[in-house]
Design a protein around this motif. Structure first.
Motif, PDB file in Angstrom:
ATOM      1  N   THR A 180       8.721   0.346  -5.590  1.00 54.56           N
ATOM      2  CA  THR A 180       7.458  -0.373  -5.438  1.00 54.56           C
ATOM      3  C   THR A 180       6.818   0.008  -4.114  1.00 54.56           C
ATOM      4  O   THR A 180       7.451   0.618  -3.249  1.00 54.56           O
ATOM      5  CB  THR A 180       7.667  -1.898  -5.425  1.00 54.56           C
ATOM      6  N   PHE A 181       5.571  -0.365  -3.972  1.00 53.66           N
ATOM      7  CA  PHE A 181       5.027  -0.406  -2.621  1.00 53.66           C
ATOM      8  C   PHE A 181       4.515  -1.820  -2.378  1.00 53.66           C
ATOM      9  O   PHE A 181       4.003  -2.486  -3.274  1.00 53.66           O
ATOM     10  CB  PHE A 181       3.962   0.684  -2.367  1.00 53.66           C
ATOM     11  N   LYS A 183       2.357  -4.353   0.276  1.00 50.76           N
ATOM     12  CA  LYS A 183       1.367  -4.437   1.342  1.00 50.76           C
ATOM     13  C   LYS A 183       1.193  -5.889   1.771  1.00 50.76           C
ATOM     14  O   LYS A 183       1.161  -6.792   0.929  1.00 50.76           O
ATOM     15  CB  LYS A 183       0.019  -3.857   0.894  1.00 50.76           C
ATOM     16  N   LEU A 237       4.217   6.656  -7.889  1.00 52.13           N
ATOM     17  CA  LEU A 237       4.068   5.666  -6.821  1.00 52.13           C
ATOM     18  C   LEU A 237       3.059   6.097  -5.763  1.00 52.13           C
ATOM     19  O   LEU A 237       2.188   5.315  -5.362  1.00 52.13           O
ATOM     20  CB  LEU A 237       5.428   5.398  -6.165  1.00 52.13           C
ATOM     21  N   SER A 238       3.141   7.332  -5.288  1.00 51.32           N
ATOM     22  CA  SER A 238       2.227   7.768  -4.228  1.00 51.32           C
ATOM     23  C   SER A 238       0.782   7.809  -4.713  1.00 51.32           C
ATOM     24  O   SER A 238      -0.147   7.441  -3.977  1.00 51.32           O
ATOM     25  CB  SER A 238       2.641   9.145  -3.705  1.00 51.32           C
ATOM     26  N   GLU A 241      -0.582   4.276  -4.935  1.00 47.63           N
ATOM     27  CA  GLU A 241      -0.887   3.740  -3.610  1.00 47.63           C
ATOM     28  C   GLU A 241      -2.252   4.237  -3.141  1.00 47.63           C
ATOM     29  O   GLU A 241      -3.039   3.485  -2.561  1.00 47.63           O
ATOM     30  CB  GLU A 241       0.194   4.144  -2.615  1.00 47.63           C
ATOM     31  N   LYS A 242      -2.562   5.497  -3.410  1.00 48.27           N
ATOM     32  CA  LYS A 242      -3.882   6.014  -3.058  1.00 48.27           C
ATOM     33  C   LYS A 242      -4.973   5.276  -3.834  1.00 48.27           C
ATOM     34  O   LYS A 242      -6.010   4.901  -3.279  1.00 48.27           O
ATOM     35  CB  LYS A 242      -3.953   7.518  -3.358  1.00 48.27           C
ATOM     36  N   PHE A 244      -4.839   2.314  -4.907  1.00 50.27           N
ATOM     37  CA  PHE A 244      -4.936   0.950  -4.385  1.00 50.27           C
ATOM     38  C   PHE A 244      -5.925   0.884  -3.224  1.00 50.27           C
ATOM     39  O   PHE A 244      -6.772  -0.018  -3.155  1.00 50.27           O
ATOM     40  CB  PHE A 244      -3.550   0.478  -3.939  1.00 50.27           C
ATOM     41  N   TYR A 245      -5.831   1.831  -2.288  1.00 50.92           N
ATOM     42  CA  TYR A 245      -6.766   1.839  -1.168  1.00 50.92           C
ATOM     43  C   TYR A 245      -8.200   2.087  -1.651  1.00 50.92           C
ATOM     44  O   TYR A 245      -9.152   1.505  -1.132  1.00 50.92           O
ATOM     45  CB  TYR A 245      -6.368   2.911  -0.151  1.00 50.92           C
ATOM     46  N   SER A 320      -1.415  -3.460   7.809  1.00 52.21           N
ATOM     47  CA  SER A 320      -1.137  -2.104   8.251  1.00 52.21           C
ATOM     48  C   SER A 320      -2.387  -1.527   8.898  1.00 52.21           C
ATOM     49  O   SER A 320      -3.491  -2.037   8.743  1.00 52.21           O
ATOM     50  CB  SER A 320      -0.700  -1.238   7.063  1.00 52.21           C
TER      51      SER A 320
END
Length: 355
Positions: A180-181, A183, A237-238, A241-242, A244-245, A320
């Motif tokens: 997972t990631f 935040k 996953l990576s 995450e991108k 998500f931003y 973050s």
């Protein structure tokens, strides 16, 4: 000090002097004919100061009993059919308070297995874990004892239950963390619900892109944790995450694609759905600002702060470093179906507009 049964009463005595008594039920059972159910707290405290050897045969006890070393252990049971007794503590989990990134079913299965490995008999005392519908789940932890003070034996059970509980929470959390990631956000309290709802919609956004992922949030005094657990985490996953931003940036861009004539039906549906989520978020923020202004006439200082929060609430609340979008994560222009966004340009626009 010992307990005796006389005339349908359970008596606690010291040197043959009765210091407390309580009515008990006769069950008609051959092995457990006497039942004490839900006695008052003073009586159960006295009873638990007894050695199990001084508990009368044929007695069955059900009572609330709050452990001092493990707050989830709050019920005890005892049955004495012979010289030994079966003593149990029940661990209660309120489903409404379950805020871990794994299911309570997954936890409970592993919890009972590890308790069994320590020599306890454990069972789910709430029915089938697969179809529970109550607000609680109870795990009963039982052992056989032949001697020892009841309260001390209950403390030993509770201490083992707490140790296993903490170990499993840590083990499952680490396992989840690998795939997972997570935040952390520190939303202003009055905007917390609105912002959290928008982030949860990220799951629908991924689903529209053909990506399956579980989105969960945890709110406490330290802020809001967002946990994204995708299927095929090793490969996706990576990229998620991108995305998500990028998703956090959507409310701050000037427009989503206006010319929809060249889009397919599925692309139009995707764009409309995404636009709707963004507009709902913006509208809720505006409504919340109005409510704050009406509710508190002494809000002049906060008004100035709100002008900035309206523009960068999602991005600035992330704990973050915001430079994740401008260097630490090297993402250029990205395309999701009909949508192209350059997060670096968006961020520069936000910064320049607030100077």
């Amino acid at each position: 000090m010992k307990a005796i049964i006389k005339n349908n009463e359970l008596l606690i005595t010291i040197e043959n002097e009765v210091i407390d008594r309580i009515d008990i039920l006769e069950t008609g059972s051959e092995t457990l004919p006497h039942l004490l159910e839900a006695p008052h707290s003073n009586f159960i405290s006295l009873l638990c100061d007894l050695d199990v050897k001084n508990i009368p045969l044929g007695l069955e006890i059900y009572s609330e009993y709050q452990s001092q070393c493990f707050n989830l252990a709050n019920w005890m049971e005892l049955t004495k059919k012979n010289d030994s007794a079966n003593l149990s503590h029940s661990i209660s989990f309120r489903l409404i308070h379950w805020n871990h990134p794994f299911t309570i079913i997954e936890f409970a299965d592993l919890y009972m297995k590890e308790l069994s490995a320590l020599g306890y008999f454990s069972e789910n005392d709430s029915g089938s874990l697969s179809d529970y519908d109550d607000s609680h789940i109870y795990i009963k932890i039982e052992k056989e004892i032949t001697s020892g003070i009841l309260c001390e034996e209950l403390d030993l059970i509770a201490a083992d239950a707490k140790c296993v509980y903490e170990n499993i929470i840590q083990k499952l959390s680490l396992k989840i963390h690998e795939n997972t990631f997570i935040k952390a956000f520190n939303f202003p309290k009055e905007y917390e619900v609105i912002c959290t709802q928008y982030i949860v919609w990220f799951g629908e956004f991924l689903e529209n892109l053909g990506i399956n992922a579980k989105i969960s949030t945890q709110n406490d005094s330290n802020g809001t944790l967002v946990i994204v657990a995708p299927d095929n985490a090793e490969t996706l996953l990576s990229e998620i995450e991108k995305l998500f931003y990028q998703y956090l940036s959507l409310p701050y861009i000037e427009y989503l694609p206006a010319n929809k004539h060249d889009l397919s039906i599925s692309e139009r549906m995707f764009t409309d759905h995404l636009s709707s989520q963004v507009e709902i978020f913006k509208t809720q923020i505006q409504m919340k600002n109005s409510i704050i202004e009406l509710k508190d006439t002494k809000i002049h200082t906060l008004k100035t702060q709100l002008k900035d929060k309206e523009q960068k609430l999602l991005l600035d609340s992330m704990k973050s470093d915001i430079e994740l979008l401008d260097g630490a994560i090297k993402i250029g222009e990205m395309k999701w179906g009909p949508i192209k966004i350059n997060p670096k340009k968006i961020l520069l626009k936000i910064k320049s507009s607030t100077k």
